[in-house]
Design an enzyme around this catalytic site. Sequence first.
Site, short mmCIF file in Angstrom:
data_model
loop_
_atom_site.label_atom_id
_atom_site.label_comp_id
_atom_site.label_asym_id
_atom_site.label_seq_id
_atom_site.Cartn_x
_atom_site.Cartn_y
_atom_site.Cartn_z
CB SER A 292 -51.09 -44.92 -77.44
OG SER A 292 -51.69 -46.18 -77.31
CG HIS A 343 -46.49 -44.45 -77.07
ND1 HIS A 343 -46.18 -45.66 -76.48
CD2 HIS A 343 -47.69 -44.65 -77.70
CE1 HIS A 343 -47.14 -46.53 -76.74
NE2 HIS A 343 -48.06 -45.95 -77.47
#
Length: 515
Positions: A292, A343
């Site tokens: 991610s 993230h």
Amino acid sequence: MFKQDYLYWKMIQGLQAEGGYRILQLSKTNNEIWLETTQKNKPRIIRILRHDLDWGNWMQRDMELTAKRLEQLRKRLFARKLDALNIYITTYPPVDDWKYRLEQPLKAGAKGLTTLHTVLIESEQIETGIQEVSNFVHTDIELNDSLYIDLETIENLKRDVITVANQRISSEKQILQNGKPFFTYILIAIQLIMFAFLEFNGGSTNTENLVKYGAKENFRILNGEWWRFFSPMILHIGFLHLLMNTFALYYLGTEVERLYGKLRFLTIYVFAGFIGSLASFVFNANISAGASGAIFGCFGALLFFGIAYPSIFFRTMGPNVIGIIIINLVLGFMIPGIDNSGHIGGLVGGFLAASVVHLPKRKEYGKRLGGLVVTLVAVGALLYTGYVLQPHSDNPRFIVQTAQEFIESDKVLEAYELLKSAEEKGVDAPEVYFYLSYAEIKLGKTEDAREHLEIVTKRAPAISEAHYNLALVYVQLQEFENAKKAAEQAIEADPDNENYQKLMDEINAIETDPM
């Protein structure tokens, strides 16, 4: 009429060549054109209409409709405000009163963020109209009065304008196509292979297995396993996690690799994954894995492309990219278990990496050097925080995680010293007291363990293990009535635990037959 048609195409040519405008839209009849520029201190959008006006009220309705279309365009471009210029080229002015309609610009939108200025150029006031346009765009637009204007002259001028527009379109296509995806597919293959490997060697959702094969784990990183900043990006926790990240990498990775080329893309992806893991190391004590952070780095690279080529970005992928980033970040804050620090770190890392490698055919060494300096400072600050400040911080989550690692390694005394030091520093968290009591039980400090477990059970009654341990301590201290109450609370918190019921039976047996 030829003169007005010639003025129409000549003005477009001048705005292309001198004003920095590009054609945004040209009507099928070629009598209406929309142009755009990203240069400052100029109307971002210019709309030119070659039409012989009859009535002022028709012009008013057309201006209002144009303003509404511009407001819609402003929203699609994510522009804070939009200034536009509307030009009418007509043989004769409207027959009724019309000048007052142009005295004030039109505002569109609830907050009036779109502003439309209008200029009317008619055959008897051409010089005045051209000068007014020039004042808006800060560019001189000149006509050759000595030129003989006929249909062929206009057609040649029109052809030149369209040729320049096509050349710009071709140039933009080259910007969007700097190579075919290659490393994207390699990275996807690696993800799939590693997932299969995990599944056949203990499972991809097994925490111990994930840690064994490279998941991000703060304590191990602090003890020299720096490669865990990179290995998490090829590991995934469960099939759904793999599926989502593989699809995201396929769509985003191929796009970024086309824009930046193979090696630049690989550099951006790996660096973003590293920064994502580093940010997670600093801000998140939990074990984590997944691509991610690197995938968010692709978003960061696309945002940098938006800064380098804002017009192309917002006309193509821009609104979707920004929307998806916002949605994912909001979900990351709302849904437990998502490593949003990774993230955000990946997003920033991808942007910084893109600022250093930059886009193909864009040298800009000064800006790239500036990006490199910012990148080195950011990495240095994160490493210093993670390796120097964090181990000596009063973060309860970090303290507990470190203590767990000590206990699992049979270093109970080290765990006790760490937790006791945290207590003395004023760290007041049930988890700290719980693990401190566990260490105290192992070290024979029963009274101290009792005191800390009583604190835990009052503050965090849902921790069934605390009630269970407290019951064991009471048994050791021969306080059987208190032990029974603690065991009952453990069973109430977790009625399916057989150990709790077994302890209760043992306490009842002791009360029945104390010998």
